[in-house]
Scaffold this active site. Structure first.
Site, PDB file in Angstrom:
ATOM      1  N   ARG A   1       0.216  -8.935  13.673  1.00  0.00           N
ATOM      2  CA  ARG A   1      -0.377  -7.939  12.765  1.00  0.00           C
ATOM      3  C   ARG A   1      -1.251  -8.614  11.712  1.00  0.00           C
ATOM      4  NH1 ARG A   1       5.064  -5.789  11.375  1.00  0.00           N
ATOM      5  NH2 ARG A   1       4.197  -4.408   9.807  1.00  0.00           N
TER       6      ARG A   1
ATOM      7  N   LYS B   1       0.833  -1.219   0.000  1.00  0.00           N
ATOM      8  CA  LYS B   1       0.000   0.000   0.000  1.00  0.00           C
ATOM      9  C   LYS B   1       0.860   1.258   0.000  1.00  0.00           C
ATOM     10  CE  LYS B   1      -1.952  -0.920   3.972  1.00  0.00           C
ATOM     11  NZ  LYS B   1      -1.230  -2.137   4.439  1.00  0.00           N
TER      12      LYS B   1
ATOM     13  N   ARG C   1      12.512  -1.828  10.984  1.00  0.00           N
ATOM     14  CA  ARG C   1      11.345  -1.369  11.750  1.00  0.00           C
ATOM     15  C   ARG C   1      11.160  -2.228  12.981  1.00  0.00           C
ATOM     16  NH1 ARG C   1       5.953  -0.158   8.278  1.00  0.00           N
ATOM     17  NH2 ARG C   1       5.011  -1.214  10.062  1.00  0.00           N
TER      18      ARG C   1
ATOM     19  N   ARG D   1      -8.839   0.824   9.781  1.00  0.00           N
ATOM     20  CA  ARG D   1      -8.447  -0.566  10.064  1.00  0.00           C
ATOM     21  C   ARG D   1      -9.502  -1.287  10.881  1.00  0.00           C
ATOM     22  NH1 ARG D   1      -2.507   0.423   9.506  1.00  0.00           N
ATOM     23  NH2 ARG D   1      -1.371  -1.499   9.861  1.00  0.00           N
TER      24      ARG D   1
ATOM     25  N   ARG E   1      11.825  -6.781   4.553  1.00  0.00           N
ATOM     26  CA  ARG E   1      11.824  -5.358   4.902  1.00  0.00           C
ATOM     27  C   ARG E   1      12.543  -5.134   6.238  1.00  0.00           C
ATOM     28  NH1 ARG E   1       6.076  -2.411   5.281  1.00  0.00           N
ATOM     29  NH2 ARG E   1       6.042  -3.185   7.395  1.00  0.00           N
TER      30      ARG E   1
END
Ligand code: AMP
Length: 187
Positions: free
Chosen positions: A144, A13, A133, A88, A127
């Site tokens: 998640r 996204k 992160r 969300r 990632r």
């Protein structure tokens, strides 16, 4: 044009929203980016959000709804915006409807990025190595994805009923996927 990019973590996204910002000037509004900036700056909002984010839980609805209400009123949103990672939950979607109607705005299309779960885990772990992160570790990733299935997936139905949902295949090159976004929304 005002769009929502809907999809699980790792669906692409944010990558796609950035492409359309460069191409069209339509701004990306990422609640995740705004929250991460607040954590980095050590603000009250950041301190409140950090625990939820690190474990992969959702930050309370009231917090993110407040962020969005403020953000969509900024002048750079006049041309349009892409909501990336918001709403969300159903509660967030209903609050968004109310906020938009107060400001005489509306959502044109909701683009749902469909990506198989094994591919998402692979991308998020990849990632983690590049961006580092705090929430891209296997426990947080699993949480998640679970939170997405339980809390966010129902939005597919919510927007389908409103006739706004456009499903796209989220697997392919960045250019291929951007092409599908263009075809399904006319952006
Ligand atoms: P993201 O960058 O969109 O993957 O978001 C990273 C984290 O920020 C999420 O795992 C949540 O903890 C928090 N977050 C971002 N957007 C929202 C939202 N709309 N509602 C609740 N929490 C959010």
């Amino acid at each position: 044009m005002n769009l929502i990019f809907l999809g699980p973590p790792g669906a692409g996204k944010g990558t796609q929203a950035k492409i359309f910002l460069d191409k069209t000037g339509i701004v990306q509004i990422s609640t995740g980016d705004i929250l991460r900036e607040s954590v980095k700056a050590g603000t009250k909002l950041g301190l409140e959000a950090k625990g939820y984010m690190d474990s992969g839980a959702l930050v309370p609805d009231s917090v993110v709804i407040g962020i969005i209400e403020e953000r969509i009123q900024k002048p750079d949103c006049a041309k349009g915006f892409i909501l990336d990672g918001f709403p969300r939950t159903i509660e967030q979607a209903e609050a968004l409807d109310a906020i938009l109607s107060t400001h005489k705005k509306s959502i044109d299309h909701v683009v749902s990025f469909d990506v198989p779960e094994e591919e998402l885990v692979k991308r998020l772990l990849g990632r983690a190595e590049i961006e580092g992160r705090a929430d891209d570790n296997i426990d947080s990733i699993k949480n998640r994805l679970k939170v997405f299935r339980e809390k966010t997936q129902p939005l597919v139905d919510y927007y389908e009923k409103k006739g706004k949902l456009r499903h796209i295949n989220g697997v392919g090159t960045t250019e291929e996927i951007a092409g599908r976004v263009v075809t399904s929304t006319g952006i």
